[in-house]
Design an enzyme around this catalytic site. Structure first.
Site, PDB file in Angstrom:
ATOM      1  N   ARG A 128     -18.222   6.468  -9.000  1.00  0.00           N
ATOM      2  CA  ARG A 128     -19.363   6.091  -9.834  1.00  0.00           C
ATOM      3  C   ARG A 128     -20.389   7.216  -9.910  1.00  0.00           C
ATOM      4  O   ARG A 128     -21.035   7.410 -10.938  1.00  0.00           O
ATOM      5  CB  ARG A 128     -20.010   4.825  -9.265  1.00  0.00           C
ATOM      6  CG  ARG A 128     -21.103   4.277 -10.166  1.00  0.00           C
ATOM      7  CD  ARG A 128     -21.711   3.007  -9.618  1.00  0.00           C
ATOM      8  NE  ARG A 128     -22.286   3.233  -8.305  1.00  0.00           N
ATOM      9  CZ  ARG A 128     -22.666   2.270  -7.488  1.00  0.00           C
ATOM     10  NH1 ARG A 128     -22.517   1.008  -7.833  1.00  0.00           N
ATOM     11  NH2 ARG A 128     -23.184   2.542  -6.317  1.00  0.00           N
ATOM     12  N   ARG A 134     -26.551   7.865  -9.721  1.00  0.00           N
ATOM     13  CA  ARG A 134     -27.521   7.142  -8.893  1.00  0.00           C
ATOM     14  C   ARG A 134     -27.876   7.980  -7.665  1.00  0.00           C
ATOM     15  O   ARG A 134     -26.989   8.529  -7.007  1.00  0.00           O
ATOM     16  CB  ARG A 134     -26.911   5.799  -8.441  1.00  0.00           C
ATOM     17  CG  ARG A 134     -27.457   4.622  -9.209  1.00  0.00           C
ATOM     18  CD  ARG A 134     -26.718   3.365  -8.898  1.00  0.00           C
ATOM     19  NE  ARG A 134     -26.862   2.911  -7.517  1.00  0.00           N
ATOM     20  CZ  ARG A 134     -26.457   1.727  -7.085  1.00  0.00           C
ATOM     21  NH1 ARG A 134     -25.887   0.882  -7.933  1.00  0.00           N
ATOM     22  NH2 ARG A 134     -26.607   1.377  -5.829  1.00  0.00           N
ATOM     23  N   ARG A 146     -25.535   3.602   3.990  1.00  0.00           N
ATOM     24  CA  ARG A 146     -25.532   2.294   3.304  1.00  0.00           C
ATOM     25  C   ARG A 146     -24.479   1.382   3.925  1.00  0.00           C
ATOM     26  O   ARG A 146     -24.689   0.171   4.047  1.00  0.00           O
ATOM     27  CB  ARG A 146     -25.274   2.488   1.807  1.00  0.00           C
ATOM     28  CG  ARG A 146     -26.467   3.079   1.087  1.00  0.00           C
ATOM     29  CD  ARG A 146     -26.123   3.606  -0.287  1.00  0.00           C
ATOM     30  NE  ARG A 146     -25.696   2.562  -1.202  1.00  0.00           N
ATOM     31  CZ  ARG A 146     -25.092   2.806  -2.365  1.00  0.00           C
ATOM     32  NH1 ARG A 146     -24.854   4.048  -2.746  1.00  0.00           N
ATOM     33  NH2 ARG A 146     -24.744   1.811  -3.153  1.00  0.00           N
TER      34      ARG A 146
END
Ligand code: AP5
Ligand code: MG
Length: 190
Positions: A128, A134, A146
């Site tokens: 992604r 991001r 994360r």
């Protein structure tokens, strides 16, 4: 109103699957991550505070996201329910959600949990990163943080909702269509 929680580790496919779910079941999608990214893009004070934490792969304070959720519940109408993506993420947030819903004698309808192994989290998020840019997808270190944050702070919710008889887990490994079919199968029974 129905209140569905779309649960799962980073990169499990919550955002991907939410699109078809909201359409099929006439729900309003609330992604706390997306709401926070909007605040960051708008340069608000809240966004500035959130930015530093998100870019490290840490959670923002519980009160911040709880306020956002309550505000959405109050302002959105014309749907059969809400699909909460990325909220709750800590036990205090789950307790706050119960308290918010209790004010109107409502409760969480069900949790739909999409599970993938840690190795796949890394692969999907790296994929992604090439498309979306991001900030919290930018490095292996942030992604790893994360994952650790998920295991430490969010995973305990599995027991919380299992005990409440509100936990449904589906295998997130497979094509997007395969995972969607598994989710619909569970949702159709709820
Ligand atoms: P948030 O935006 O919620 O991020 P997240 O939980 O880490 O989840 P992601 O959005 O990364 O993954 P996803 O499950 O939506 O996967 P996706 O569908 O994109 O939160 C970001 C940050 O905000 C947090 O770290 C925290 O700092 C803060 N925050 C948010 N909520 C908070 C809260 N409640 N409390 C405190 N802080 C909060 O899929 C990933 C990729 O995989 C995509 O490229 C997709 O195309 C691909 N893909 C999906 N499904 C498949 C499949 N079946 N096969 C192959 N590829 C697939
Ligand atoms: Mg997402």
């Amino acid at each position: 109103m129905k209140y569905f929680i779309l649960f799962g580790p980073p990169g499990a496919g919550k955002g991907t699957q939410a699109t078809a779910m909201v359409e099929k079941y006439n729900l309003h999608h609330i992604s706390t991550g997306a709401l926070l990214r909007k605040e960051i893009a708008a340069g608000t004070e809240l966004g500035l505070q959130a930015k530093a934490l998100i870019e490290k792969g840490c959670l923002v304070p519980d009160e911040v996201v709880e306020g956002m959720i309550e505000n959405e519940f109050k302002t959105v109408t014309g749907v059969d329910g809400f699909l909460l993506d990325g909220f709750p993420r800590t036990i205090p947030q789950a307790e706050a959600l119960d308290a918010i819903l209790a004010k109107t004698s409502e409760e969480v309808t069900a949790t739909v949990s999409i599970m993938i192994p840690d190795q796949m989290i890394m692969e999907r998020i790296k994929g992604r990163a090439l498309k979306e840019g991001r900030a919290d997808d930018a490095s292996e270190d942030i992604i790893n943080n994360r994952i650790v944050t998920y295991h430490n702070q969010t995973e305990p919710l599995i027991e919380y909702y299992s005990k409440a008889g509100r936990y449904n887990e589906i295998d997130g490994v497979g094509t997007i269509e395969e995972v969607q079919e598994r989710i619909f199968e569970v949702m159709d029974r709820l």
